[in-house]
Design an enzyme around this catalytic site. Structure first.
Site, PDB file in Angstrom:
ATOM      1  N   GLU A 113      12.068 -13.842   5.369  1.00 26.05           N
ATOM      2  CA  GLU A 113      10.750 -15.232   4.435  1.00 26.05           C
ATOM      3  C   GLU A 113      11.387 -15.857   3.307  1.00 26.05           C
ATOM      4  O   GLU A 113      11.667 -15.114   2.655  1.00 26.05           O
ATOM      5  CB  GLU A 113       9.593 -14.160   4.632  1.00 26.05           C
ATOM      6  N   ARG A 143      -6.805   0.979   3.986  1.00 24.24           N
ATOM      7  CA  ARG A 143      -7.723   0.433   3.357  1.00 24.24           C
ATOM      8  C   ARG A 143      -7.674  -0.525   4.575  1.00 24.24           C
ATOM      9  O   ARG A 143      -8.865  -1.098   4.933  1.00 24.24           O
ATOM     10  CB  ARG A 143      -7.742  -0.843   1.515  1.00 24.24           C
ATOM     11  N   GLY A 150      -2.273 -13.201   5.800  1.00 24.57           N
ATOM     12  CA  GLY A 150      -3.394 -12.436   6.136  1.00 24.57           C
ATOM     13  C   GLY A 150      -3.601 -12.662   4.477  1.00 24.57           C
ATOM     14  O   GLY A 150      -5.310 -12.625   4.404  1.00 24.57           O
ATOM     15  N   ARG A 189       4.494  -4.995   6.922  1.00 25.69           N
ATOM     16  CA  ARG A 189       5.743  -5.847   6.007  1.00 25.69           C
ATOM     17  C   ARG A 189       7.578  -5.954   7.010  1.00 25.69           C
ATOM     18  O   ARG A 189       7.150  -5.397   7.812  1.00 25.69           O
ATOM     19  CB  ARG A 189       6.551  -5.547   4.872  1.00 25.69           C
ATOM     20  N   HIS A 211       2.732 -16.012   6.554  1.00 20.83           N
ATOM     21  CA  HIS A 211       2.153 -14.585   5.795  1.00 20.83           C
ATOM     22  C   HIS A 211       1.275 -15.332   5.188  1.00 20.83           C
ATOM     23  O   HIS A 211       0.777 -15.405   3.925  1.00 20.83           O
ATOM     24  CB  HIS A 211       3.628 -14.115   4.949  1.00 20.83           C
ATOM     25  N   LEU A 263      -3.503   4.129   8.354  1.00 19.00           N
ATOM     26  CA  LEU A 263      -4.647   4.475   8.425  1.00 19.00           C
ATOM     27  C   LEU A 263      -5.362   4.197   6.791  1.00 19.00           C
ATOM     28  O   LEU A 263      -5.815   4.726   6.600  1.00 19.00           O
ATOM     29  CB  LEU A 263      -5.354   5.149   9.068  1.00 19.00           C
TER      30      LEU A 263
HETATM   31  C1  GLV Z   1       0.689  -9.770   0.568  1.00 18.54           C
HETATM   32  O1  GLV Z   1       1.561  -9.167   1.458  1.00 18.54           O
HETATM   33  C2  GLV Z   1       0.125  -8.654  -0.483  1.00 18.54           C
HETATM   34  O2  GLV Z   1       0.651  -7.358  -0.525  1.00 18.54           O
HETATM   35  O3  GLV Z   1      -1.215  -8.397  -1.188  1.00 18.54           O
END
Ligand code: GLV
Length: 311
Positions: free
Chosen positions: A260, A153, A280, A231, A278, A151
């Protein structure tokens, strides 16, 4: 200011390389022998920039005047932090700006899995709505329990979104966070047994490597789903493939993988997975900001000002 030499391991983010070139002498490892470029400039290089390209002990030790590694990512698992620390090298990353976008991807994967969004799109394109009638039913998010692993950010941003979706939220991590209103589990298996969705938002690296193995997936159970936006190394990929193929879990939404850009081909034919490459932090808004932060951290360091986001 003199133009310091920076080794750019990759292009970084939109506009980053151009911005870097305004202030620094940028060295790019050249194909077919990138090591040679590095050897030739070894004494000049004062800093390294990298997005997700690894920075090894060997590289750090090959650069006698290295002072700084400016990472254009939140994660640090691709950097040999022990080697950097031993040399007193300054390390910066780009957290915060990517928190909301990354949390959005967790929700996107969860919604797509539960409500069969991606599957529905493919169903229409294949003409199956005509041939077979309605899409099989999905599952509600509302009223379900979400367990967050880590938990931090991003985990907290996922929790906030899940609350807005009327989910019950709990979490597992190395310690209870007393300022957080969510239920804490100090036992991952116990949390896995209790939840309908498990989202991984923990850092990568040795400490979380293979945290999610077959036993954890079995505890999650045949009606529950795993979402990984953290990850690939956090999940024992072969165990996940086995759990998906024998329906030990109901499904998985994956944004990250162990090797990856390789993704296990076995996943391509499974109907209980949603896969993204990937992404995000992959929005124009966030990536431009991440690139600027990389350059601003370098400028701050070489001009003797406080760093924006030191690790
Ligand atoms: C992406 O995976 C990052 O760590 O910013």
């Amino acid at each position: 200011m003199i133009r310091q030499a920076i080794l750019a391991m990759d292009r970084g983010h939109q506009g980053q390389l151009e911005l870097l070139e305004e202030y620094f002498e940028v060295i790019r490892p050249q194909k077919p022998d990138p090591e040679r470029t590095i050897r030739e400039h070894a004494h000049e290089i004062r800093a390294i920039t990298t997005f997700l390209t690894p920075v090894s002990r060997q590289l750090i030790e090959a650069l006698p005047n290295l002072e700084m590694i400016a990472i254009g990512a939140a994660g640090l698992d691709h950097i040999d932090m022990k080697a950097a620390k031993e040399r007193g090298i300054v390390v910066t990353n780009t957290p915060d700006v990517l928190t909301d976008d990354t949390a959005d991807v967790a929700m996107m994967l969860m919604l797509n899995l539960a409500r069969r969004g991606v599957e529905g799109d493919a169903y229409i394109r294949a003409g199956l709505w005509h041939q077979q009638g309605p899409l099989p039913l999905g599952r509600s998010l509302s009223g379900k329990t979400l367990g967050i692993v880590g938990l931090g950010r991003i985990g907290q941003a996922v929790a906030k979104r899940a609350k807005a979706f009327n989910m019950d939220v709990c979490y597992f991590g190395p310690r209870e966070k007393l300022d957080q209103p969510y239920r804490y589990y100090d036992d991952l298996h116990a949390m896995a047994r209790a939840v309908d969705f498990m989202v991984l938002t923990c850092p990568g690296g040795k400490e979380t490597e293979w945290l999610i193995n077959y036993e954890v997936l079995e505890a999650l159970g045949p009606d529950s789903m795993l979402i990984n936006i953290a990850r690939g190394s956090t999940v024992k990929e072969n165990d996940l493939l086995r759990a998906l193929s024998n329906r030990a879990i109901a499904g998985a939404g994956l944004d990250v993988y162990a090797h990856e850009p390789q993704v296990p081909e076995a996943l391509f034919t499974m109907d209980n997975v949603v896969l993204t490459p990937h992404i995000g932090s992959a929005t124009i808004e966030t990536r431009v900001q991440m690139g600027k932060i990389v350059v601003e951290n370098l400028l701050a360091h070489f001009e003797g000002r406080p760093l924006l986001t030191a690790v």
